[in-house]
Write a protein that holds these residues in place. Structure first.
Motif, short mmCIF file in Angstrom:
data_model
loop_
_atom_site.label_atom_id
_atom_site.label_comp_id
_atom_site.label_asym_id
_atom_site.label_seq_id
_atom_site.Cartn_x
_atom_site.Cartn_y
_atom_site.Cartn_z
N ILE A 1 4.86 -0.47 14.97
CA ILE A 1 4.45 -0.65 13.57
C ILE A 1 4.10 -2.11 13.25
N LEU A 2 4.87 -3.05 13.82
CA LEU A 2 4.58 -4.47 13.56
C LEU A 2 3.20 -4.80 14.11
N GLY A 3 2.36 -5.40 13.30
CA GLY A 3 1.00 -5.73 13.74
C GLY A 3 0.00 -4.63 13.46
N MET A 4 0.51 -3.45 13.08
CA MET A 4 -0.36 -2.31 12.76
C MET A 4 -1.21 -2.64 11.53
N ASP A 5 -2.39 -2.02 11.46
CA ASP A 5 -3.28 -2.20 10.32
C ASP A 5 -3.17 -0.97 9.42
N SER B 1 0.85 -1.18 0.00
CA SER B 1 0.00 0.00 0.00
C SER B 1 0.88 1.23 0.00
N GLY B 2 0.41 2.29 -0.64
CA GLY B 2 1.11 3.57 -0.56
C GLY B 2 0.62 4.30 0.69
N GLY B 3 1.10 5.50 0.87
CA GLY B 3 0.63 6.32 1.98
C GLY B 3 0.92 5.76 3.36
N ARG B 4 1.99 4.98 3.44
CA ARG B 4 2.34 4.40 4.74
C ARG B 4 2.78 5.48 5.71
N GLY B 5 3.47 6.48 5.16
CA GLY B 5 3.95 7.59 6.00
C GLY B 5 2.81 8.26 6.74
N LYS B 6 1.76 8.62 5.99
CA LYS B 6 0.59 9.28 6.59
C LYS B 6 -0.08 8.41 7.62
N ALA B 7 -0.05 7.09 7.38
CA ALA B 7 -0.73 6.17 8.29
C ALA B 7 0.11 5.84 9.52
N GLY B 8 1.29 6.42 9.64
CA GLY B 8 2.14 6.17 10.80
C GLY B 8 3.03 4.95 10.64
#
Ligand code: GDP
Ligand code: MN
Length: 377
Positions: A75-79, A50-57
Motif C-alpha cells: 500500500i505504501l507508495g501506491m497511487d 480520498s474516499g473509496g480507498r477500499g475499492k482501490a486496494g
C-alpha cells in the motif's frame, strides 16, 4: 482543508465517539511492529485525502503482523486517484455485523449543518443518493440550538431497531455534531458506522473537511495540514496570500478582486473559452504577488494563454505592470500574455509595459475575446 482519517479520528475521539485505536506507519517495519503490539487481526489503511480507498486496494485486513507488513509494503507508495500513499494507519480489525452511513455537512440550500444518515453504509453515499434517495434520512440543524436529543434519536431510529443500538447511535450523533462544530468543519462523515456482533456501535472510518476560514483560530487543526497531499500550486498560492482554485481549461486568469475574477471567468466562457483557474491577486498587490501568480499559472501545462484583468482601485496598475515585467525577467514564461488594465496609475503602467514590449487593452471584452482566440489557435 482536508485531513486524514487518522486525524479525523482524533477529533472524533476528543468528542467521545467510540473509535478503535490506531497508529501510523510510514514503513512496512513500523506497520509490523504496530500490528505485533495490537496482536490479532489488524486492518492496514492508506492515508490519502480520498474516499473509496477500499475499492482501490488501499484497505486490507491482515491475519497477523507478518501479513500486516506485506500489506503495508504494497500500500505504501501506491497511487490512489492520483495521490501517493505515504502513511498507513494500522488498527485492530473489528467484527462487523452491520454498516451504516452518518454524515453532517454545511448545506448551502438550507444554509445550515445538515445530517444525512442511511442504513446502507460502507458504499458510496452519492450512489445511494442517486439510485435510492428514500434510503437516506436528512435533518437540518438549527445553529442556535445545535442538534437536540430527540432529533439525534430520530436519526438513530432510522438506522436501528434495537433500543441498545439506538441509544448508542443517538449519543454518537450528538458527539459528531460537537466534533463538526468544534473543528470548524464543513463536512464530517462516518462511513461505515458499524455494529459489532456483541452489540456495540463504533466509527471505523472518519472523514473531515475543515473550512479554510476557520483555521486561523484553530492552530491545532491547521497543524494537521499535510502539504504533500495537496496540489503544489495550491500550497504556493496559500503561502503567497493568493486565492487560487485550479480548473480544467486553458486560459490562465490573473485578476484582482474576487468579483472581477468571477466576471472574467464568465466572459471567458461567454466567448467560448475555458478558464484554467480562478486567481485573485488581492487588493494592494505588490510585484512579488504578481510574480508568484505567474509562477503558479505557468506551472499548469494546460495553460495556453495568460490573461491579466486588472481594475486599479487600491491596486496600482503600475505595481502590477512592474510585477509582470519582473516575472518575465525572473522566470521563463512560454504562453503569451494579454493584459487589460485600467484605473489607478494606468498611464504609468502602460509606459512600463511598453518599455518591456507589451501592449495593453482597456476593454475587458476585447482582451477576453483575444485571449480565447489565442488559446484556440
Ligand atoms: P474507504 O473505502 O476509503 O471508505 O475505507 P473504509 O475505512 O470505509 O474501509 C472500507 C471497507 O473495508 C469498510 O466498509 C469495511 O467493509 C472494510 N473494513 C474496514 N475496516 C474493517 C475492520 O476493522 N473489520 C472488517 N471486517 N472490515 C473492515
Ligand atoms: Mn469509508
Amino acid at each position: 482543508m482536508n485531513i486524514h482519517e487518522y486525524q479525523a479520528k482524533e477529533c472524533f475521539r476528543a468528542a467521545g465517539i467510540p473509535v478503535p485505536p490506531g497508529e501510523i506507519a510510514t514503513t512496512p517495519d513500523e506497520a509490523e511492529a504496530i500490528a505485533t503490539r495490537f496482536g490479532g487481526m489488524v486492518v492496514v489503511k492508506a492515508q490519502v485525502h480520498s474516499g473509496g480507498r477500499g475499492k482501490a486496494g488501499g484497505v486490507k485486513l491482515a491475519k497477523n503482523a507478518v501479513e500486516a507488513r506485506e500489506h503495508a509494503a504494497r500500500i505504501l507508495g501506491m497511487d490512489i486517484k492520483g495521490l501517493t500513499v505515504e502513511k498507513v494507519l494500522v488498527t485492530p480489525a473489528e467484527d462487523i455485523a452491520t454498516e451504516a452511513y452518518v454524515g453532517v455537512l454545511v448545506d448551502r440550500k438550507s444554509q445550515a449543518a445538515t445530517f444525512m444518515v442511511s442504513a446502507e453504509g460502507g458504499v458510496d453515499i452519492e450512489e445511494v443518493a442517486a439510485t435510492n434517495p428514500e434510503a437516506i434520512r436528512k435533518l437540518t440543524v438549527d445553529p442556535r440550538y445545535g442538534i437536540l436529543p430527540h432529533q439525534a434519536h430520530w436519526l438513530a431510529n432510522y438506522l436501528y431497531d434495537d433500543p441498545g443500538l439506538i441509544k448508542q447511535a443517538t449519543k454518537i450523533m450528538m458527539q459528531l455534531y460537537r466534533a463538526f462544530v468544534d473543528s470548524g468543519a464543513s463536512m464530517a462523515e462516518i462511513n461505515p458506522l458499524i455494529t459489532t456482533p456483541s452489540g456495540e456501535v463504533k466509527a471505523i472510518d472518519a472523514k473531515m473537511s475543515i473550512d479554510d476560514s476557520e483555521l486561523f483560530r484553530r492552530p491545532g487543526i491547521e497543524a494537521m495540514r499535510d502539504i504533500s497531499s495537496e496540489p503544489a500550486a495550491e500550497t504556493r498560492a496559500r503561502e503567497a496570500g493568493l486565492s487560487f482554485v485550479k480548473l480544467d481549461g486553458d486560459v490562465g486568469c490573473c485578476v484582482n478582486g474576487a468579483g472581477l475574477a468571477m466576471a472574467t471567468m464568465d466572459l471567458v466562457k461567454y466567448y467560448g473559452g475555458e478558464p484554467a483557474n480562478f486567481l485573485d491577486i488581492g487588493g494592494s498587490s505588490n510585484p512579488d504577488k504578481v510574480v508568484a501568480a505567474l509562477e503558479i499559472i505557468t506551472s499548469d501545462p494546460n495553460v495556453k494563454v495568460i490573461l491579466f484583468n486588472i481594475f486599479g482601485g487600491i491596486t496600482r496598475c503600475d505595481d502590477v505592470a512592474n510585477g509582470i515585467v519582473e516575472a518575465t525577467r525572473r522566470i521563463d514564461i512560454e504562453p503569451p500574455i494579454v493584459i487589460r488594465l485600467t484605473g489607478t496609475n494606468e498611464e504609468e503602467a502602460l509606459a512600463i509595459l511598453a518599455d518591456a514590449g507589451f501592449s495593453a487593452y482597456t476593454s475587458m471584452d476585447d482582451v477576453v475575446e483575444t485571449a480565447v482566440k489565442m488559446a484556440k489557435a
